[in-house]
Design a protein around this motif. Structure first.
Motif, PDB file in Angstrom:
ATOM      1  N   GLY A   1      39.011  36.837  45.767  1.00  0.00           N
ATOM      2  CA  GLY A   1      40.511  36.653  45.166  1.00  0.00           C
ATOM      3  C   GLY A   1      41.292  37.837  44.351  1.00  0.00           C
ATOM      4  O   GLY A   1      42.489  38.030  44.806  1.00  0.00           O
ATOM      5  N   TRP A   2      40.438  38.619  43.771  1.00  0.00           N
ATOM      6  CA  TRP A   2      40.860  39.963  43.278  1.00  0.00           C
ATOM      7  C   TRP A   2      41.667  40.805  44.395  1.00  0.00           C
ATOM      8  O   TRP A   2      42.614  41.262  44.222  1.00  0.00           O
ATOM      9  N   LYS A   3      40.766  40.920  45.526  1.00  0.00           N
ATOM     10  CA  LYS A   3      41.267  41.945  46.537  1.00  0.00           C
ATOM     11  C   LYS A   3      42.667  41.352  47.281  1.00  0.00           C
ATOM     12  O   LYS A   3      43.448  42.104  47.564  1.00  0.00           O
ATOM     13  N   ALA A   4      42.722  39.887  47.392  1.00  0.00           N
ATOM     14  CA  ALA A   4      43.893  39.295  47.854  1.00  0.00           C
ATOM     15  C   ALA A   4      45.137  39.349  46.811  1.00  0.00           C
ATOM     16  O   ALA A   4      46.153  39.581  47.177  1.00  0.00           O
ATOM     17  N   ALA A   5      44.840  39.188  45.666  1.00  0.00           N
ATOM     18  CA  ALA A   5      46.094  39.012  44.520  1.00  0.00           C
ATOM     19  C   ALA A   5      45.687  39.306  43.087  1.00  0.00           C
ATOM     20  O   ALA A   5      46.122  38.765  42.140  1.00  0.00           O
ATOM     21  N   GLY A   6      44.981  40.077  42.931  1.00  0.00           N
ATOM     22  CA  GLY A   6      44.468  41.018  41.674  1.00  0.00           C
ATOM     23  C   GLY A   6      43.680  39.693  40.874  1.00  0.00           C
ATOM     24  O   GLY A   6      43.185  38.991  41.276  1.00  0.00           O
ATOM     25  N   VAL A   7      44.077  40.198  39.601  1.00  0.00           N
ATOM     26  CA  VAL A   7      43.075  39.384  38.548  1.00  0.00           C
ATOM     27  C   VAL A   7      43.598  38.089  38.380  1.00  0.00           C
ATOM     28  O   VAL A   7      42.485  36.883  38.598  1.00  0.00           O
ATOM     29  N   ALA A   8      44.676  37.493  38.683  1.00  0.00           N
ATOM     30  CA  ALA A   8      45.214  36.243  38.935  1.00  0.00           C
ATOM     31  C   ALA A   8      44.550  35.581  40.069  1.00  0.00           C
ATOM     32  O   ALA A   8      43.934  34.500  40.054  1.00  0.00           O
ATOM     33  N   GLY A   9      44.489  36.273  41.243  1.00  0.00           N
ATOM     34  CA  GLY A   9      43.754  35.799  42.408  1.00  0.00           C
ATOM     35  C   GLY A   9      42.316  35.446  41.996  1.00  0.00           C
ATOM     36  O   GLY A   9      41.764  34.508  42.542  1.00  0.00           O
ATOM     37  N   ALA A  10      41.499  36.329  41.252  1.00  0.00           N
ATOM     38  CA  ALA A  10      40.316  36.265  40.994  1.00  0.00           C
ATOM     39  C   ALA A  10      39.905  34.904  40.331  1.00  0.00           C
ATOM     40  O   ALA A  10      39.186  34.409  40.596  1.00  0.00           O
TER      41      ALA A  10
END
Lengths: 188, 175
Positions: free
Chosen positions: B69-78
């Motif tokens: 999630g982090w790789k795809a969309a940053g902290v919000a993604g994580a």
């Protein structure tokens, strides 16, 4: 609140939502390469919230249901003592620190990822981590290796996902009912 | 405005949450396919890096999901990935826990346990196989993977020592 549990051999210990949160916070911080052994030590040996047998039952349910096993353990234990609030407190407690640490690690890693030594180290860790997964599968196969039909199901799952790359939902929809049907027909 | 990637992450991991018999490791091939081939959130190399990071960090192995999630969309993604991965399965677990305790010795429960064990073994084996194919780009890497398998099965060496040795060998340019 002291209530008898179905199948429980003693009254339910008094456990607050805050205690669930902090106890699992510590478990989350201690787990390197697997959190479950630390969760067992805290629940059974240290705090005595569960007996050994109760822990094994919680664990077997957690492994049987989909989802991360350790998160399922926190949900069941939290529910047992404090209902929904307990489940949320226990699982948040467990995940909070590991999540912060891994995101911090990822941020630092992104800065140095292009350095040749870091790239090399990553290649080494990736290769070893893949090996750990393979070894884990072999260890998990110990209880089923004397049962031909179970070996057959394991091989089918491996070939379908690993080699044929069949989508997971399709594999599960076919294999799980098939496997349950065989197990049911062979029940003692 | 919610980014489309966040919605994709939420939907994918909510589905995977209910399919992850055997935990996060069992669905690694599926996560790889969706993250790399379907949604193009990252490359093969990024995926292996995130997997390596998740193994090197303390905590449960489901952390790989937060890194995807982090790789795809940053902290919000994580955060979205983690909540989506744990939410549906946790709700199911919460609902089932009571009934499960009541049917402790029921034959169907025992049959289901015997039925799911080999499925999980097959899925984890497939995950190890797929990860090996993605991660091992050189023959030296295959040797590291093979050595790890042998050491894990024949010694009581802590996984962290093995990962540390592999990292050192890699940093020295041997892998």
């Amino acid at each position: 609140m002291t209530a008898a549990r179905p199948g429980g051999d003693r009254p339910l210990p008094e456990v607050t939502t805050g205690a669930l949160f902090t106890a699992f916070l510590k478990v989350g911080l201690s787990g390197f390469g697997g959190v479950l052994p630390f969760a067992r030590r805290m629940l059974v040996d240290q705090r005595r919230w569960l007996t050994e047998r109760e822990f094994i039952e919680v664990l077997s349910l957690s492994q049987f249901l989909p989802g991360p096993n350790i998160v399922n353990v926190t949900v069941i234990v939290g529910r047992r003592f404090r209902g929904v609030a307990g489940s949320i407190a226990a699982s948040l407690g467990l995940m909070l620190m590991p999540l912060l640490i891994v995101l911090l690690l990822a941020t630092v890693y992104a800065q140095v990822a292009q350095h040749p030594a870091v790239r090399g180290a990553t290649a080494g860790v990736s290769a070893a981590a893949a090996g750990l997964l393979l070894a884990m599968a072999v260890k998990m196969a110990t209880p089923i290796r004397r049962t031909p039909w179970q070996i057959g199901i394991a091989v089918l799952a491996f070939v379908a996902i690993g080699i044929a790359r069949v989508p997971l939902p399709l594999v599960l929809v076919v294999l799980v009912p098939l496997s349950v049907a065989i197990a049911w027909r062979r029940r003692p | 405005m919610i980014s489309p990637a966040l919605v994709e992450i939420a939907v994918e991991f909510m589905i995977l949450s209910l399919l992850s018999f055997g935990g996060a490791n069992a669905i690694l091939p599926e996560i790889h396919q969706r993250a790399v081939d379907v949604h193009h959130w990252m490359t093969d190399a990024d995926f292996t890096q995130m997997f390596a990071l998740s193994q090197a960090a303390p905590g449960p192995n489901v952390l790989i999901v937060s890194l995807i999630g982090w790789k795809a969309a940053g902290v919000a993604g994580a955060l979205v990935a983690m909540a989506a991965m744990c939410g549906p399965s946790s709700i199911l677990t919460y609902g089932v826990a009571h009934a499960w305790e009541r049917f402790r010795d029921a034959p169907l429960r025992i049959a289901i346990q015997q039925a799911l064990a080999p499925v999980t073994v097959g899925l984890i084996l497939a995950a190890g196989y797929v990860l090996t194919l993605i991660a091992d780009k050189t023959w030296q890497a295959f040797i590291v993977t093979g050595t790890t398998v042998v050491l894990s099965l024949t010694t009581r060496a802590h996984p962290l020592w093995i990962l540390g040795a592999a990292a050192a060998a890699g940093a020295a340019g041997l892998v």
